[in-house]
Design an enzyme around this catalytic site. Structure first.
Site, PDB file in Angstrom:
ATOM      1  N   ARG A  46       6.344  -5.347  14.432  1.00 49.86           N
ATOM      2  CA  ARG A  46       5.427  -4.480  13.700  1.00 49.86           C
ATOM      3  C   ARG A  46       5.966  -4.312  12.276  1.00 49.86           C
ATOM      4  NH1 ARG A  46       3.394   0.625  16.722  1.00 49.86           N
ATOM      5  NH2 ARG A  46       5.504   1.455  16.448  1.00 49.86           N
ATOM      6  N   SER A 115      -5.006  -1.192  20.673  1.00 47.70           N
ATOM      7  CA  SER A 115      -4.610   0.210  20.714  1.00 47.70           C
ATOM      8  C   SER A 115      -5.803   1.069  21.125  1.00 47.70           C
ATOM      9  CB  SER A 115      -4.117   0.670  19.338  1.00 47.70           C
ATOM     10  OG  SER A 115      -2.948  -0.006  18.962  1.00 47.70           O
ATOM     11  N   LYS A 144       3.606   7.027  14.318  1.00 43.43           N
ATOM     12  CA  LYS A 144       2.184   7.185  14.009  1.00 43.43           C
ATOM     13  C   LYS A 144       1.961   8.567  13.403  1.00 43.43           C
ATOM     14  CE  LYS A 144       0.561   3.235  15.586  1.00 43.43           C
ATOM     15  NZ  LYS A 144      -0.131   2.259  14.722  1.00 43.43           N
TER      16      LYS A 144
END
Length: 216
Positions: A46, A115, A144
């Protein structure tokens, strides 16, 4: 190959992420190996806000590490790049377009993860052409920032409605200290990020999480 990828995914319990937010580029290879040595069944790269050339270079470094271990390597975002480097899969968010368009880019052999942030989104994934979902964030998480936690109340229902058909990985603020609570709520598979990447011994922390998720 596609069936091999999906077979590997079907037995996966612990999903590890090598994240630029926690790992410096020069340490990513060693961290990837530590996650795998500890028992991670899937590895994702990521790289939010990182230039594409750097992402590609690092993806090409991590991919053979995962291949030699026999586990899927997933690229977060960048479907075209995933095809170019022959990644095992690509993971996309709710705002990253229709799955049908992603599938046109990556083809039938590549894994697609999505997601999801609510039970309806998780259920919708059953009618999309995805191979697995992430479900969360269950708890507040710096990974997040700003996204509200969805809690544990619907984990068991999500597993009953979705998890029996698609691998469903709970994600978001999960760590060893609350992992048993997550499992007790009904989760069978988890993504753990910051708790593993910031551990003093990544391999040992990963192994402890994997043992907690493994059936007795």
């Amino acid at each position: 190959m596609s069936q091999d990828r999906r077979s590997m995914l079907s037995g996966a319990l612990l999903y590890g992420i090598v994240d630029y937010g926690y790992v410096s580029p020069e340490k990513m290879g060693s961290v990837c190996r530590e996650l795998i040595d500890g028992g991670a069944d899937v590895i994702q790269l990521r790289a939010k806000g990182i230039d594409k050339d750097s992402v590609k270079e690092k993806a090409k470094e991590l991919l053979p590490i995962c291949r030699s271990a026999g586990i899927p390597f997933i690229l977060n975002d960048y479907p075209e790049m995933a095809v170019e480097i022959d990644a095992d899969g690509v993971h996309v968010g709710q705002d990253d377009g229709e799955i049908s368009e992603v599938r046109k880019i990556v083809g039938e052999k590549m894994l697609i993860g999505r997601s999801t942030h609510s039970l309806p989104q998780a259920i919708k994934a059953l009618s999309d052409d995805v191979d697995y979902i992430g479900y969360g964030p269950l708890f507040p998480t710096p990974t997040k920032a700003g996204r509200p936690a969805i809690g544990l109340d619907e984990v068991a229902e999500m597993e009953a409605l979705v998890g029996n058909s698609l691998p469903a990985f709970c994600i978001g603020g999960i760590k060893q200290e609350n992992l048993q609570e997550v499992i007790f709520a009904g989760a069978r598979r988890c993504v753990i990020v910051s708790s593993l990447l910031t551990a003093e011994n990544i391999s040992a922390a990963t192994n402890a999480a994997k043992q907690s998720l493994s059936p007795a």
